[in-house]
Motif scaffolding. Structure first.
Motif, PDB file in Angstrom:
ATOM      1  N   MET A  18      45.984 -14.651 118.564  1.00  0.00           N
ATOM      2  CA  MET A  18      46.151 -15.640 119.634  1.00  0.00           C
ATOM      3  C   MET A  18      45.677 -15.037 120.944  1.00  0.00           C
ATOM      4  SD  MET A  18      49.839 -17.526 119.063  1.00  0.00           S
ATOM      5  CE  MET A  18      50.777 -16.004 118.929  1.00  0.00           C
ATOM      6  N   SER A  19      45.192 -15.884 121.840  1.00  0.00           N
ATOM      7  CA  SER A  19      44.871 -15.401 123.179  1.00  0.00           C
ATOM      8  C   SER A  19      46.179 -15.215 123.947  1.00  0.00           C
ATOM      9  CB  SER A  19      43.991 -16.405 123.909  1.00  0.00           C
ATOM     10  OG  SER A  19      44.740 -17.576 124.211  1.00  0.00           O
ATOM     11  N   LYS A  39      43.995 -10.719 121.349  1.00  0.00           N
ATOM     12  CA  LYS A  39      43.645 -11.702 120.316  1.00  0.00           C
ATOM     13  C   LYS A  39      43.339 -11.024 118.985  1.00  0.00           C
ATOM     14  CE  LYS A  39      41.127 -15.974 119.556  1.00  0.00           C
ATOM     15  NZ  LYS A  39      40.300 -17.034 120.179  1.00  0.00           N
ATOM     16  N   GLU A  99      47.597 -18.603 124.821  1.00  0.00           N
ATOM     17  CA  GLU A  99      48.139 -19.299 123.639  1.00  0.00           C
ATOM     18  C   GLU A  99      49.501 -18.726 123.269  1.00  0.00           C
ATOM     19  OE1 GLU A  99      43.996 -20.540 121.316  1.00  0.00           O
ATOM     20  OE2 GLU A  99      44.924 -18.578 120.958  1.00  0.00           O
ATOM     21  N   PHE A 100      49.644 -17.414 123.390  1.00  0.00           N
ATOM     22  CA  PHE A 100      50.939 -16.792 123.092  1.00  0.00           C
ATOM     23  C   PHE A 100      51.991 -17.279 124.085  1.00  0.00           C
ATOM     24  CE2 PHE A 100      54.137 -13.487 123.725  1.00  0.00           C
ATOM     25  CZ  PHE A 100      54.546 -13.248 122.436  1.00  0.00           C
ATOM     26  N   SER A 111      42.373  -9.313 126.974  1.00  0.00           N
ATOM     27  CA  SER A 111      42.442 -10.545 126.184  1.00  0.00           C
ATOM     28  C   SER A 111      41.810 -10.359 124.813  1.00  0.00           C
ATOM     29  CB  SER A 111      41.753 -11.690 126.927  1.00  0.00           C
ATOM     30  OG  SER A 111      42.425 -11.981 128.137  1.00  0.00           O
ATOM     31  N   GLN A 121      52.015 -20.074 125.802  1.00  0.00           N
ATOM     32  CA  GLN A 121      52.288 -21.484 125.577  1.00  0.00           C
ATOM     33  C   GLN A 121      53.187 -21.704 124.369  1.00  0.00           C
ATOM     34  OE1 GLN A 121      48.344 -23.086 125.326  1.00  0.00           O
ATOM     35  NE2 GLN A 121      47.947 -22.932 127.546  1.00  0.00           N
ATOM     36  N   SER A 122      53.161 -20.793 123.439  1.00  0.00           N
ATOM     37  CA  SER A 122      53.999 -20.940 122.236  1.00  0.00           C
ATOM     38  C   SER A 122      55.472 -20.838 122.569  1.00  0.00           C
ATOM     39  CB  SER A 122      53.624 -19.892 121.192  1.00  0.00           C
ATOM     40  OG  SER A 122      54.014 -18.580 121.624  1.00  0.00           O
TER      41      SER A 122
END
Length: 298
Positions: free
Chosen positions: A288-289, A283, A292-293, A279, A295-296
């Motif tokens: 991005m974590s 990042k 987060e990636f 992680s 979820q995008s």
């Protein structure tokens, strides 16, 4: 393991008189006769050696492999590197020069710190620098100046010799970069082999493959780690570690966007022992974590 501690000891092994300077010597190979001694079966030294060999015949073992010298090559070794020399393959017509300087000669000098940046001291013999006639003449001129300076020792001798050694190393750095560029066909084959290895490694389903290292891929390609990294840097602008990270992130993005695997599972599949390490790297490279990636895409 045998150790050659001094410049004088090395001179005696080559049937040469005492060196003009106790810490530095330029040796003419045509004037040298390697004596029969057990030391050649495995030794380390306390000095740096730059070897310019012409029409050289002989076999040297560096690390775990044997290499035949070719004509007109420049090679580098640093203190404490294990070497073996097969005297049976030596030719009495060997010509060229050795520049040797003891590690203590660099003490408290700037070059003591910067010499580690010249990666070619960790290249294997088969990765030696092949010189053009003009390049060879440039280096011979420097060797002649060093040899001349060794003949009279005063308060300026060390500074002058060190400046010439540094000049020689900088020329060698330039010439190596030229060789990486001019030998495009060979370099292209190595780049293709490197890319193939990366793809095959990360396509493995084995859960025990571990995190890929620079030494691991260099060994698989039969190259020294520094040579591989320098080749990649000249040809692609990135060293080996940067390429590995780039491939890791690419594979991670693929798994994050196309599978339901957890971050920990993805980290494990990519070879990470701890998901937090994965992680952190992700990042750092993407801003991005991993979550987060993922979820995008939703």
């Amino acid at each position: 393991m045998n150790t050659i501690h001094s410049i004088s000891a090395f001179h005696r092994l080559l049937s040469l008189p005492e060196p003009k300077h106790p810490m530095v010597s330029v040796i003419n190979l045509s004037e040298s006769i390697f004596i029969e001694d057990e030391v050649w079966k495995g030794f380390v030294s306390r000095y740096y050696c730059v070897a310019l060999k012409r029409n050289a015949k002989g076999k040297i073992k560096y690390g775990q492999q044997h290499y035949d010298y070719d004509k007109g090559v420049l090679s580098f070794t640093a203190p404490n590197q294990v070497q073996y020399l097969d005297l049976k393959t030596m030719d009495c017509e060997n010509t060229g020069y050795l520049l040797i300087f003891h590690e203590d000669f660099l003490l408290k000098q700037p070059l003591a710190t910067t010499i580690s940046s010249y990666g070619f001291f960790s290249y294997a013999v088969n990765e030696a620098l092949h010189l053009s006639e003009d390049e060879e003449n440039d280096l011979l001129e420097i060797l002649n100046k060093i040899d001349k300076e060794c003949q009279h020792i005063d308060q300026h001798t060390q500074e002058i010799i060190l400046s010439q050694i540094e000049l020689l190393l900088n020329y060698s750095k330039r010439f190596y970069e030229r060789q990486f560029i001019t030998r495009k066909s060979g370099s292209h084959q190595l780049l293709t082999k490197f890319e193939t290895f990366l793809n095959e490694y990360f396509d493995k389903e084995s859960s025990e493959k571990g995190l890929l290292t620079v030494h691991q891929i260099a060994e698989a390609m039969n190259l020294s780690p520094n040579y591989l990294s320098d080749l990649l840097r000249i040809q692609t602008g990135q060293n080996t570690q940067q390429h590995i990270h780039e491939k890791l992130i690419s594979k991670a993005k693929e798994k994050l966007s196309t599978t339901e695997l957890s971050v920990s599972e993805i980290a494990y599949e990519l070879g990470f022992e701890h998901s937090q390490s994965f992680s952190t790297l992700f990042k750092k490279k993407t801003k991005m974590s991993p979550l987060e990636f993922r979820q995008s895409f939703n």
